[in-house]
Write a protein that holds these residues in place. Structure first.
Motif, PDB file in Angstrom:
ATOM      1  N   UNK A 160    -106.434 100.917  16.448  1.00  0.00           N
ATOM      2  CA  UNK A 160    -106.905 102.056  17.237  1.00  0.00           C
ATOM      3  C   UNK A 160    -108.424 102.196  17.152  1.00  0.00           C
ATOM      4  N   UNK A 161    -109.048 101.391  16.318  1.00  0.00           N
ATOM      5  CA  UNK A 161    -110.503 101.453  16.146  1.00  0.00           C
ATOM      6  C   UNK A 161    -111.216 100.489  17.090  1.00  0.00           C
ATOM      7  N   UNK A 162    -112.526 100.664  17.129  1.00  0.00           N
ATOM      8  CA  UNK A 162    -113.293  99.876  18.084  1.00  0.00           C
ATOM      9  C   UNK A 162    -114.573  99.328  17.451  1.00  0.00           C
ATOM     10  N   UNK A 163    -114.473  98.830  16.231  1.00  0.00           N
ATOM     11  CA  UNK A 163    -115.646  98.276  15.544  1.00  0.00           C
ATOM     12  C   UNK A 163    -116.257  97.195  16.439  1.00  0.00           C
ATOM     13  N   UNK A 164    -117.580  97.245  16.570  1.00  0.00           N
ATOM     14  CA  UNK A 164    -118.213  96.388  17.595  1.00  0.00           C
ATOM     15  C   UNK A 164    -118.139  94.908  17.247  1.00  0.00           C
ATOM     16  N   UNK A 165    -117.981  94.593  15.964  1.00  0.00           N
ATOM     17  CA  UNK A 165    -117.987  93.181  15.538  1.00  0.00           C
ATOM     18  C   UNK A 165    -116.599  92.551  15.577  1.00  0.00           C
ATOM     19  N   UNK A 166    -115.553  93.344  15.676  1.00  0.00           N
ATOM     20  CA  UNK A 166    -114.213  92.845  15.345  1.00  0.00           C
ATOM     21  C   UNK A 166    -113.394  92.422  16.567  1.00  0.00           C
ATOM     22  N   UNK A 167    -112.822  91.251  16.484  1.00  0.00           N
ATOM     23  CA  UNK A 167    -112.070  90.677  17.595  1.00  0.00           C
ATOM     24  C   UNK A 167    -110.816  91.442  17.977  1.00  0.00           C
ATOM     25  N   UNK A 168    -110.239  92.207  17.059  1.00  0.00           N
ATOM     26  CA  UNK A 168    -109.006  92.928  17.411  1.00  0.00           C
ATOM     27  C   UNK A 168    -109.265  94.399  17.732  1.00  0.00           C
ATOM     28  N   UNK A 169    -110.532  94.725  18.028  1.00  0.00           N
ATOM     29  CA  UNK A 169    -110.889  96.103  18.425  1.00  0.00           C
ATOM     30  C   UNK A 169    -110.073  96.512  19.650  1.00  0.00           C
ATOM     31  N   UNK A 170    -109.873  97.824  19.769  1.00  0.00           N
ATOM     32  CA  UNK A 170    -108.938  98.266  20.825  1.00  0.00           C
ATOM     33  C   UNK A 170    -109.423  97.948  22.233  1.00  0.00           C
TER      34      UNK A 170
ATOM     35  N   UNK B  35    -124.642 101.563  13.966  1.00  0.00           N
ATOM     36  CA  UNK B  35    -124.839 100.495  14.973  1.00  0.00           C
ATOM     37  C   UNK B  35    -123.630  99.551  15.039  1.00  0.00           C
ATOM     38  N   UNK B  36    -122.876  99.483  13.975  1.00  0.00           N
ATOM     39  CA  UNK B  36    -121.732  98.560  13.945  1.00  0.00           C
ATOM     40  C   UNK B  36    -120.435  99.215  14.419  1.00  0.00           C
ATOM     41  N   UNK B  37    -120.436 100.562  14.428  1.00  0.00           N
ATOM     42  CA  UNK B  37    -119.173 101.269  14.681  1.00  0.00           C
ATOM     43  C   UNK B  37    -119.311 102.294  15.794  1.00  0.00           C
ATOM     44  N   UNK B  38    -118.201 102.689  16.410  1.00  0.00           N
ATOM     45  CA  UNK B  38    -118.241 103.731  17.438  1.00  0.00           C
ATOM     46  C   UNK B  38    -118.544 105.080  16.795  1.00  0.00           C
ATOM     47  N   UNK B  39    -119.003 106.054  17.604  1.00  0.00           N
ATOM     48  CA  UNK B  39    -119.438 107.353  17.057  1.00  0.00           C
ATOM     49  C   UNK B  39    -118.355 108.067  16.249  1.00  0.00           C
ATOM     50  N   UNK B  40    -117.098 107.788  16.528  1.00  0.00           N
ATOM     51  CA  UNK B  40    -116.019 108.484  15.816  1.00  0.00           C
ATOM     52  C   UNK B  40    -115.940 108.082  14.341  1.00  0.00           C
ATOM     53  N   UNK B  41    -116.560 106.974  13.980  1.00  0.00           N
ATOM     54  CA  UNK B  41    -116.458 106.534  12.579  1.00  0.00           C
ATOM     55  C   UNK B  41    -117.740 106.875  11.822  1.00  0.00           C
ATOM     56  N   UNK B  42    -117.615 107.159  10.517  1.00  0.00           N
ATOM     57  CA  UNK B  42    -118.813 107.462   9.736  1.00  0.00           C
ATOM     58  C   UNK B  42    -118.745 106.834   8.357  1.00  0.00           C
TER      59      UNK B  42
ATOM     60  N   UNK C  87    -116.151  86.072  20.621  1.00  0.00           N
ATOM     61  CA  UNK C  87    -116.587  85.988  22.016  1.00  0.00           C
ATOM     62  C   UNK C  87    -116.258  87.164  22.907  1.00  0.00           C
ATOM     63  N   UNK C  88    -115.258  87.965  22.572  1.00  0.00           N
ATOM     64  CA  UNK C  88    -114.858  89.073  23.438  1.00  0.00           C
ATOM     65  C   UNK C  88    -115.264  90.433  22.867  1.00  0.00           C
ATOM     66  N   UNK C  89    -116.302  90.448  22.039  1.00  0.00           N
ATOM     67  CA  UNK C  89    -116.802  91.706  21.466  1.00  0.00           C
ATOM     68  C   UNK C  89    -118.247  91.940  21.936  1.00  0.00           C
ATOM     69  N   UNK C  90    -118.748  93.166  21.759  1.00  0.00           N
ATOM     70  CA  UNK C  90    -120.139  93.433  22.159  1.00  0.00           C
ATOM     71  C   UNK C  90    -121.151  92.594  21.375  1.00  0.00           C
ATOM     72  N   UNK C  91    -120.761  92.049  20.237  1.00  0.00           N
ATOM     73  CA  UNK C  91    -121.680  91.249  19.428  1.00  0.00           C
ATOM     74  C   UNK C  91    -121.507  89.739  19.648  1.00  0.00           C
ATOM     75  N   UNK C  92    -120.870  89.394  20.760  1.00  0.00           N
ATOM     76  CA  UNK C  92    -120.563  87.981  21.020  1.00  0.00           C
ATOM     77  C   UNK C  92    -121.806  87.092  20.971  1.00  0.00           C
ATOM     78  N   UNK C  93    -122.938  87.627  21.418  1.00  0.00           N
ATOM     79  CA  UNK C  93    -124.128  86.775  21.560  1.00  0.00           C
ATOM     80  C   UNK C  93    -125.056  86.833  20.345  1.00  0.00           C
TER      81      UNK C  93
END
Ligand code: 5AD
Ligand code: FES
Length: 348
Positions: free
Chosen positions: A57-67, A165-172, A230-236
């Motif tokens: 249910x999380x959306x960590x920007x680095x992680x391939x299994x983000x929602x 910077x690595x996580x969505x605003x909902x996480x702290x 490759x399918x995350x915001x940090x792909x590049x």
């Protein structure tokens, strides 16, 4: 080796975080190996890893299994399938099972407790480690009562701005740290940890990671290089370096001599001998995969992950060979941490 004695100043740590000199790094690794030997000999402990759900249910920007990653084919192992992995693991000699997954609300406390009780019933002496993210204190307590004894929750970065910077605003970061202290209080053996070379990380962030570890004094510390998916915001973004990751393993060993440190799969992914080099830098745990082969490729936190085509028995043998060839001794026992126990209430 006097300079490798505590307390370690910021200047000392930053020097070894940033050094480009291979001779300096080698000195650091030798010191880390010596400390590891003093507390654990040459033993390397095995943990059987069961990746039982890639729903998150999380959306960590680095992680391939983000929602937000719509390209992932999602799976969940049934309780029977999880128990089957444990059975195979037990036959292969494992005495620790690590149940890892995304933050998957399907696995309510009731369902998790049912699975834990079943594993406990069949394997009363084995260690059961959970790695299923942030939950409430009540949930952590219920899972502890049901039989879990260890919990892995990497803090990912101990710097507030970097965490955002690595996580969505909902996480702290505050919430993350609170979970770790709560787990420790409940009586779990706790594992923290971080990625090396994550986007926007600075040497000062890594210094903060080390200082946070000193404060938390976890029983285990997982450290691996960031690897773009490759399918995350940090792909590049570029991945973390092998050398810096190894130096962070060694510095962690200096700061927390008795902690358990895995030579991570991510280390093995960025270099064919990455896990062996992790052991040479002070690590003393490996976590070969016990997940069914059919789902392994689907647990793609990052690209090119190793061991996704191998059977559990192959990984078990492969790691044993790698450990022996590097001059270490495979140890299949539970391998509890030599760190002092947390301020823990007795289990009810
Ligand atoms: N690269 C390296 N490690 C990652 N993790 C998640 N995504 C990546 C990635 N792209 C790590 C996180 C998490 C652990 C299970 O895997 O640190 O806590
Ligand atoms: Fe899986 Fe080497 S550890 S094949």
């Amino acid at each position: 080796m006097a300079q490798f004695a505590a307390p370690f100043s910021d200047d000392f740590l930053l020097h070894y975080i940033t050094t480009e000199d291979p001779a300096e790094a080698e000195k650091l690794f030798a010191a880390a190996r010596k400390i590891r030997s003093r507390h654990y000999g040459e033993d390397v402990y095995f943990r059987g890893l069961i990746e039982f759900t890639n729903h998150c249910k999380n959306d960590c920007r680095y992680c391939g299994i983000r929602k937000s990653n719509g390209k992932v084919e999602r799976y969940r192992l049934s309780p029977e399938e999880i128990l089957h992995c444990c059975r195979i693991g037990d036959l292969l000699g494992y005495r620790t099972f690590v149940l890892q997954g995304g933050e998957d609300p399907w696995f309510t406390d009731e369902r998790m407790a049912g699975i834990l009780c079943a594993i406990r019933r069949n394997y009363p002496d084995h260690a059961i480690t959970l790695s299923i993210g942030e939950r409430s204190r009540e949930s952590y307590e219920a899972l502890f009562r049901a039989g879990a004894d260890r919990y892995l929750l990497r803090h990912e970065t101990a710097n507030n701005g970097h965490y955002r910077k690595l996580h969505p605003p909902a996480m702290s970061l505050a919430e993350r740290k609170q979970c770790l202290f709560t787990l420790r209080e409940i009586g779990y053996q706790v594992g923290a940890g971080f990625m090396v070379g994550a986007p926007f990380q600075t040497p000062e962030c890594l210094l903060e990671d080390l200082r946070f570890l000193e404060e938390l004094r976890p029983h285990m510390v997982g450290i691996g290089p960031f690897i773009p998916q490759g399918d995350t915001p940090f792909a590049k973004y570029p991945g973390g370096s092998l050398q810096l990751t190894l130096r962070m393993v060694a510095l962690t060993r200096l700061l927390l001599p008795k902690t358990l440190i895995p030579a991570t799969t991510a280390l093995g992914t960025i270099s064919p001998d990455g896990r062996e080099r992790g052991l040479m830098a002070g690590a003393n745990v490996v976590m070969p995969n016990l997940s069914p082969r059919a789902v392994r490729k689907l647990y793609a936190l990052y690209d090119n992950k190793i061991c996704t085509g191998d059977e559990a028995a192959e990984c078990r043998l492969c790691m044993e060979g790698r450990i022996r060839n590097s001059g270490f001794v495979p140890n299949m026992a539970r391998g509890d941490s030599a760190m002092e126990a947390g301020a823990a209430p007795a289990r009810i």
